[in-house]
Design a protein around this motif. Sequence first.
Motif, PDB file in Angstrom:
ATOM      1  N   SER A  52      -0.151 -10.711   4.472  1.00  0.00           N
ATOM      2  CA  SER A  52       0.200 -11.547   3.169  1.00  0.00           C
ATOM      3  C   SER A  52       0.789 -10.908   2.748  1.00  0.00           C
ATOM      4  O   SER A  52       1.869 -10.310   2.734  1.00  0.00           O
ATOM      5  N   ILE A  53       1.679 -11.253   1.230  1.00  0.00           N
ATOM      6  CA  ILE A  53       2.011 -11.547   0.359  1.00  0.00           C
ATOM      7  C   ILE A  53       2.895  -9.676   0.118  1.00  0.00           C
ATOM      8  O   ILE A  53       3.471  -9.226  -0.382  1.00  0.00           O
ATOM      9  N   ASP A  54       1.533  -9.482  -0.611  1.00  0.00           N
ATOM     10  CA  ASP A  54       1.423  -7.634  -0.651  1.00  0.00           C
ATOM     11  C   ASP A  54       2.096  -6.958   0.131  1.00  0.00           C
ATOM     12  O   ASP A  54       2.432  -5.658   0.355  1.00  0.00           O
ATOM     13  N   GLN A  58       5.167  -4.642   0.525  1.00  0.00           N
ATOM     14  CA  GLN A  58       5.348  -3.445   1.172  1.00  0.00           C
ATOM     15  C   GLN A  58       6.430  -2.896   1.521  1.00  0.00           C
ATOM     16  O   GLN A  58       6.619  -2.052   1.834  1.00  0.00           O
ATOM     17  N   ILE A  59       6.527  -3.408   2.734  1.00  0.00           N
ATOM     18  CA  ILE A  59       7.077  -3.370   3.686  1.00  0.00           C
ATOM     19  C   ILE A  59       8.652  -3.719   4.289  1.00  0.00           C
ATOM     20  O   ILE A  59      10.159  -3.800   3.977  1.00  0.00           O
ATOM     21  N   GLY A  60       8.841  -4.248   2.461  1.00  0.00           N
ATOM     22  CA  GLY A  60      10.283  -4.514   2.201  1.00  0.00           C
ATOM     23  C   GLY A  60      11.308  -6.037   2.490  1.00  0.00           C
ATOM     24  O   GLY A  60      12.316  -6.260   2.468  1.00  0.00           O
ATOM     25  N   LEU A  61      10.024  -6.926   3.020  1.00  0.00           N
ATOM     26  CA  LEU A  61      10.280  -8.273   3.315  1.00  0.00           C
ATOM     27  C   LEU A  61      10.386  -8.587   1.548  1.00  0.00           C
ATOM     28  O   LEU A  61       8.768  -9.608   1.628  1.00  0.00           O
TER      29      LEU A  61
END
Length: 108
Positions: A52-54, A58-61
Amino acid sequence: MPTLTEGHPRSTGLVEVLDRVLDKGLVVAGDVKVSLAEVELLTIRIRLLICSIDKAEQIGLDWWRFDHHFSPGKQLLSAENEDLKKQVRALERRLAALTRQRTAPRMP
């Protein structure tokens, strides 16, 4: 004869799997190498991330925020921003020059 209720658990399972993949993320990675007579001619690295975009943020992408193909107005805004910065610097230099002229001691 199958009923609608018999098919329901399967679709629920698919929804759960999709929800988990989007929530946790799924990475598929691989390399394709083309060689001739043991000489590597071409390497293609394939990386696929499904989430997901979230989760991606969250992982920096967050590359889509800065890619001009996905946000075409950003280049125009960036250029306008640079122009405004140049104008502010020029005004600051002019103001500093005027301030120096006023504070310089006057010769009789």
